[in-house]
Design a protein around this motif. Structure first.
Motif, PDB file in Angstrom:
ATOM      1  N   GLY A  95      26.818  -4.633 -70.242  1.00  0.00           N
ATOM      2  CA  GLY A  95      26.383  -4.768 -71.626  1.00  0.00           C
ATOM      3  C   GLY A  95      25.189  -5.693 -71.762  1.00  0.00           C
ATOM      4  O   GLY A  95      24.244  -5.397 -72.512  1.00  0.00           O
ATOM      5  N   MET A  96      25.190  -6.817 -71.026  1.00  0.00           N
ATOM      6  CA  MET A  96      24.071  -7.759 -71.104  1.00  0.00           C
ATOM      7  C   MET A  96      22.804  -7.156 -70.508  1.00  0.00           C
ATOM      8  O   MET A  96      21.703  -7.308 -71.067  1.00  0.00           O
ATOM      9  CB  MET A  96      24.426  -9.054 -70.381  1.00  0.00           C
ATOM     10  CG  MET A  96      23.313 -10.099 -70.368  1.00  0.00           C
ATOM     11  SD  MET A  96      22.802 -10.584 -72.038  1.00  0.00           S
ATOM     12  CE  MET A  96      24.201 -11.622 -72.501  1.00  0.00           C
ATOM     13  N   VAL A  97      22.917  -6.451 -69.375  1.00  0.00           N
ATOM     14  CA  VAL A  97      21.742  -5.835 -68.749  1.00  0.00           C
ATOM     15  C   VAL A  97      21.143  -4.766 -69.654  1.00  0.00           C
ATOM     16  O   VAL A  97      19.923  -4.683 -69.838  1.00  0.00           O
ATOM     17  CB  VAL A  97      22.120  -5.249 -67.373  1.00  0.00           C
ATOM     18  CG1 VAL A  97      20.957  -4.424 -66.806  1.00  0.00           C
ATOM     19  CG2 VAL A  97      22.488  -6.359 -66.397  1.00  0.00           C
ATOM     20  N   VAL A  98      22.005  -3.924 -70.235  1.00  0.00           N
ATOM     21  CA  VAL A  98      21.516  -2.874 -71.139  1.00  0.00           C
ATOM     22  C   VAL A  98      20.835  -3.491 -72.355  1.00  0.00           C
ATOM     23  O   VAL A  98      19.755  -3.063 -72.775  1.00  0.00           O
ATOM     24  CB  VAL A  98      22.680  -1.949 -71.578  1.00  0.00           C
ATOM     25  CG1 VAL A  98      22.228  -1.008 -72.692  1.00  0.00           C
ATOM     26  CG2 VAL A  98      23.199  -1.146 -70.395  1.00  0.00           C
ATOM     27  N   TYR A  99      21.448  -4.540 -72.912  1.00  0.00           N
ATOM     28  CA  TYR A  99      20.872  -5.166 -74.097  1.00  0.00           C
ATOM     29  C   TYR A  99      19.539  -5.842 -73.762  1.00  0.00           C
ATOM     30  O   TYR A  99      18.579  -5.742 -74.534  1.00  0.00           O
ATOM     31  CB  TYR A  99      21.837  -6.193 -74.686  1.00  0.00           C
ATOM     32  CG  TYR A  99      21.269  -6.887 -75.902  1.00  0.00           C
ATOM     33  CD1 TYR A  99      21.193  -6.226 -77.118  1.00  0.00           C
ATOM     34  CD2 TYR A  99      20.793  -8.193 -75.828  1.00  0.00           C
ATOM     35  CE1 TYR A  99      20.663  -6.847 -78.240  1.00  0.00           C
ATOM     36  CE2 TYR A  99      20.262  -8.829 -76.934  1.00  0.00           C
ATOM     37  CZ  TYR A  99      20.196  -8.147 -78.139  1.00  0.00           C
ATOM     38  OH  TYR A  99      19.663  -8.760 -79.236  1.00  0.00           O
ATOM     39  N   ALA A 100      19.465  -6.536 -72.623  1.00  0.00           N
ATOM     40  CA  ALA A 100      18.215  -7.204 -72.242  1.00  0.00           C
ATOM     41  C   ALA A 100      17.095  -6.184 -72.052  1.00  0.00           C
ATOM     42  O   ALA A 100      15.941  -6.424 -72.457  1.00  0.00           O
ATOM     43  CB  ALA A 100      18.428  -8.014 -70.969  1.00  0.00           C
ATOM     44  N   LEU A 506      31.283  -1.738 -74.086  1.00  0.00           N
ATOM     45  CA  LEU A 506      30.289  -2.582 -74.739  1.00  0.00           C
ATOM     46  C   LEU A 506      28.882  -2.017 -74.606  1.00  0.00           C
ATOM     47  O   LEU A 506      28.084  -2.045 -75.549  1.00  0.00           O
ATOM     48  CB  LEU A 506      30.358  -3.990 -74.134  1.00  0.00           C
ATOM     49  CG  LEU A 506      29.389  -5.032 -74.695  1.00  0.00           C
ATOM     50  CD1 LEU A 506      29.649  -5.259 -76.167  1.00  0.00           C
ATOM     51  CD2 LEU A 506      29.518  -6.339 -73.913  1.00  0.00           C
ATOM     52  N   TRP A 507      28.565  -1.488 -73.439  1.00  0.00           N
ATOM     53  CA  TRP A 507      27.210  -0.999 -73.205  1.00  0.00           C
ATOM     54  C   TRP A 507      26.829   0.144 -74.150  1.00  0.00           C
ATOM     55  O   TRP A 507      25.679   0.263 -74.573  1.00  0.00           O
ATOM     56  CB  TRP A 507      27.062  -0.550 -71.746  1.00  0.00           C
ATOM     57  CG  TRP A 507      27.855   0.693 -71.411  1.00  0.00           C
ATOM     58  CD1 TRP A 507      29.137   0.753 -70.979  1.00  0.00           C
ATOM     59  CD2 TRP A 507      27.400   2.033 -71.533  1.00  0.00           C
ATOM     60  NE1 TRP A 507      29.539   2.057 -70.808  1.00  0.00           N
ATOM     61  CE2 TRP A 507      28.478   2.865 -71.141  1.00  0.00           C
ATOM     62  CE3 TRP A 507      26.199   2.636 -71.907  1.00  0.00           C
ATOM     63  CZ2 TRP A 507      28.385   4.248 -71.120  1.00  0.00           C
ATOM     64  CZ3 TRP A 507      26.103   4.017 -71.895  1.00  0.00           C
ATOM     65  CH2 TRP A 507      27.187   4.808 -71.501  1.00  0.00           C
ATOM     66  N   LEU A 508      27.793   1.016 -74.504  1.00  0.00           N
ATOM     67  CA  LEU A 508      27.504   2.141 -75.388  1.00  0.00           C
ATOM     68  C   LEU A 508      27.172   1.656 -76.796  1.00  0.00           C
ATOM     69  O   LEU A 508      26.254   2.172 -77.442  1.00  0.00           O
ATOM     70  CB  LEU A 508      28.697   3.099 -75.424  1.00  0.00           C
ATOM     71  CG  LEU A 508      28.502   4.351 -76.292  1.00  0.00           C
ATOM     72  CD1 LEU A 508      27.347   5.195 -75.760  1.00  0.00           C
ATOM     73  CD2 LEU A 508      29.789   5.182 -76.357  1.00  0.00           C
ATOM     74  N   ALA A 509      27.915   0.650 -77.271  1.00  0.00           N
ATOM     75  CA  ALA A 509      27.624   0.105 -78.599  1.00  0.00           C
ATOM     76  C   ALA A 509      26.218  -0.486 -78.649  1.00  0.00           C
ATOM     77  O   ALA A 509      25.469  -0.278 -79.610  1.00  0.00           O
ATOM     78  CB  ALA A 509      28.663  -0.950 -78.965  1.00  0.00           C
TER      79      ALA A 509
END
Length: 536
Positions: A95-100, A506-509
Motif C-alpha cells: 500500500g505504501m509503495v503504490v501510494y508513493a 489496502l493497495w486497491l483502495a
C-alpha cells in the motif's frame, strides 16, 4: 473534413510510468525478495516502506503539526501503520509503495498543469495589459466549490463513522474476529480523506480562468464562471447620450470653409431628431436663431431640409442628394456620412463615428445558436432609428427612447422574469450607471470601459462576438465540473464497497483513489490529432 482529437492512451501510460520515482521501483523489487524470504519478510517490508515512503512520512508529520487532519498523506500513513501492527506487513508495504508511486505521478501532472497555465508572449491572446486584468481576479471559491468542500468533509465524517461500526459494532453483534474487521477499517481509512473530491471542481475553474485569459477573456471570479454558465437572457445597452456616444471624425467642405459647412449643417438639422444634430451644434459653436428659419421639413429615412435666410439647405443621405439631382463625390469610409447641399449645390459632408464598437449581426447569431433565448436592447436614442437597426441585427426585443429611470425599471422587470437557476447578463457600453449594472446577475464589459472593477467578465477587445465564446467556455466548465463530481463520487463509493467487503486490500483502495484524481487533472490524458469526416 475536420480535425478532431482523441486520447493517446499508449503515450499517456508511458508518461505516467516515467513519473514513478526510482526509490518506489527499488522498493517494489525489495518486496519481491520479501515474498521469496518469508523469515525476513517483516523486516524487508518495513525497510521497503521507509525507502519508498519517506516523503509521505515527512509530509504527514507536517500536516499533523499544522493540524491538517484531512491530508491524504496522514490518512495513508495511519492505514499502513495500522495494517503492519495487525500482522499484515506485506499488505502495508505494498500500500505504501503504490501510494508513493501514485503520489509522485499526481505531483508531476499537477506541475504540468500549472506550467500549461503560465503566461508568456508566445500565447496567441497574450497582451501586455493581461497581467492587470488577471490581477483583478478574486480567489473566492464558487458556490459549487464551497458545497463540494462541505460534501467532502461530510464524506470523511461518514467514513470515520463507518470505521467505528466496522471495528466495534459489527464484531460485537455478529461475534466476528476483530482482526479481520480492523483490517477492513484501515483500508477504509486510506480512502477516508477527501482526495479527488477536494479538487475535482477547482481544477476546472483554474483551467477556464487561465485558458480563457490566454485567448483574451478575463473572469473576475470563479462565481462569475458559474453565473455565466446559467445565462439565458442578455441585455445590450446603448444608454449614452448622442454627444457622448458619437463624435465628429471629419469635415469635408466643397468650395466653402469648414465653419460655413458646419453652420449650414446645424441649421439643416435644427428641427430634426437626428442623433447628429447636437454634435453638429456643439462643433459649430452656435445657437440656432429661429427667426432666420422660414420653413422646415423632415424626410423620413433620408434627412431634413430648411429655408434659412431664403436659402434652401438640406442634410441627409446619399439617396437624398440624388433626389435633389446632386451627384456627391464617392467617399470610402466605415463612418456614417451626412451630406449637405445648399441652393441645389453640393456643399460637403460630415463624418461621424461611435465611441464604442457597435453590436454586429454575427455576435447576435452566435448568441442565439448557443441557446440565449432572450436578447434585449436598451437605448436612449431615437426609437425609429434604433428599432430599425436592431431588427436588422436579429434583436427582437428593443426598448428605445428610454430615460435613465425607465431603463432602471425595465431592468427590474427583466430580472423579475428570470426563472430560478437562470441568470440575466448585462453588456455594459461604458456609460451605464452602477445601479443599473447591479440589477443584473452577470456584468460584461466589452472594450475600453471605466467600470471594470464592477464587471464580472472583461473582454478588452472591441468585438461583441467574443461574448458567445466567453459564455460557452463557462458552460463547458460547469459541465466538466459536474462530470468530475460524478467520477469522484463513483470512485469513492466503489472504494467504500471494496473496503467493507474486504476486496483487494489496502493497495486497491489507494490505487482507485489515485485513478480518480488522475482523471480529474486536466491534461493528464494526452491527445493526438486525427482526421474525421465533417458531418455538419
Amino acid at each position: 473534413m475536420e480535425n478532431r482529437f482523441k486520447p493517446d492512451i499508449p503515450y499517456t501510460i508511458g508518461k505516467l510510468l516515467f513519473n514513478i520515482p526510482m526509490q518506489a521501483l527499488l522498493a517494489a523489487f525489495m518486496l519481491l525478495g520479501a515474498a521469496l524470504l518469508p523469515s525476513s519478510a517483516a523486516v524487508i517490508c518495513i525497510i521497503a516502506s521507509l525507502f519508498a515512503g519517506y516523503e509521505v512520512i515527512l509530509s504527514a508529520a507536517k500536516a499533523l503539526l499544522h493540524k491538517r487532519f484531512l491530508h491524504p498523506d496522514f490518512f495513508v500513513l495511519l492505514s499502513c501503520t495500522g495494517t503492519f501492527l495487525l500482522g499484515y506487513p506485506m499488505e502495508g508495504a505494498v500500500g505504501m509503495v503504490v501510494y508513493a508511486s501514485c503520489r509522485s505521478i499526481l505531483e508531476a501532472e499537477e506541475e504540468d498543469r500549472r506550467n500549461s497555465e503560465s503566461y508568456s508572449d508566445r500565447l496567441s491572446g497574450y497582451r501586455e495589459s493581461s497581467e492587470a486584468y488577471i490581477n483583478l481576479t478574486e480567489n473566492e471559491p464558487a458556490p459549487i466549490e464551497r458545497k463540494t468542500r462541505q460534501g467532502s468533509l461530510l464524506f470523511s465524517l461518514v467514513s470515520v463513522f463507518c470505521i467505528l461500526i466496522l471495528t466495534i459494532l459489527v464484531p460485537m453483534f455478529w461475534r466476528l474476529t476483530y482482526r479481520i474487521w480492523l483490517r477492513r477499517a484501515f483500508i477504509l481509512l486510506a480512502a477516508a480523506c477527501p482526495g479527488a473530491l477536494a479538487f475535482c471542481t477547482s481544477t476546472e475553474f483554474d483551467r477556464c480562468i487561465h485558458g480563457s485569459a490566454a485567448g483574451g477573456i478575463f473572469y473576475k471570479s470563479r462565481s462569475a464562471i458559474q453565473k455565466a454558465a446559467g445565462v439565458t437572457s442578455l441585455v445590450f445597452s446603448q444608454l449614452r447620450s448622442a454627444p457622448e456616444g458619437w463624435h465628429l471624425v471629419n469635415c469635408i467642405p466643397q468650395g466653402i470653409t469648414k465653419s460655413q459647412l458646419l453652420l449650414l449643417a446645424a441649421y439643416a438639422c435644427s428641427h430634426s431628431n437626428d442623433l447628429y444634430a447636437d454634435i453638429i451644434r456643439r462643433e459649430a459653436g452656435i445657437t440656432i436663431e429661429e427667426e432666420r428659419i422660414e420653413g422646415h421639413s423632415v424626410l423620413e429615412h433620408l434627412g431634413s431640409a430648411v429655408i434659412m435666410d431664403g436659402r434652401k439647405i438640406a442634410a441627409g443621405t446619399m439617396e437624398l442628394m440624388k433626389a435633389l439631382h446632386i451627384d456627391p463625390p464617392e467617399i470610402h469610409t466605415t463612418a456614417s456620412v451626412l451630406h449637405i447641399a445648399a441652393d441645389g449645390q453640393y456643399a460637403g459632408c460630415l463624418l461621424f463615428s461611435e465611441a464604442v464598437h457597435p453590436v454586429e449581426a454575427e455576435a447576435i447569431e452566435e448568441l442565439t445558436e448557443m441557446g440565449i433565448d432572450r436578447i434585449v436592447l436598451l437605448s436612449t436614442e431615437d426609437r425609429t432609428l434604433v428599432e430599425k437597426n436592431a431588427r436588422s441585427l436579429g434583436i427582437q426585443e428593443v426598448f428605445a427612447g428610454l430615460t435613465p429611470e425607465e431603463a432602471n425599471e425595465r431592468m427590474v422587470h427583466l430580472q423579475q422574469m428570470q426563472l430560478t437557476g437562470e441568470a440575466l447578463a448585462y453588456v455594459n457600453d461604458g456609460y451605464s450607471a452602477s445601479d443599473l449594472m447591479a440589477k443584473a446577475d452577470l456584468r460584461i464589459s466589452v472594450g475600453s470601459d471605466p467600470h471594470l472593477s464592477r464587471s464580472d467578465v472583461i473582454l478588452p477587445e472591441d468585438d461583441y462576438r467574443v461574448i458567445a465564446a466567453a459564455l460557452r467556455n463557462c458552460r463547458y466548465t460547469m459541465a466538466a465540473v459536474r462530470r468530475n463530481l460524478i467520477i469522484a463520487c463513483s470512485f469513492k463509493i466503489l472504494i467504500l464497497i471494496a473496503a467493507i467487503a474486504g476486496l483487494g486490500g489496502l493497495w486497491l483502495a489507494v490505487l482507485l483513489d489515485t485513478l480518480a484524481s488522475l482523471f480529474l487533472i486536466p491534461g493528464t490524458l494526452s491527445y493526438r490529432l486525427i482526421s474525421g469526416q465533417n458531418t455538419k
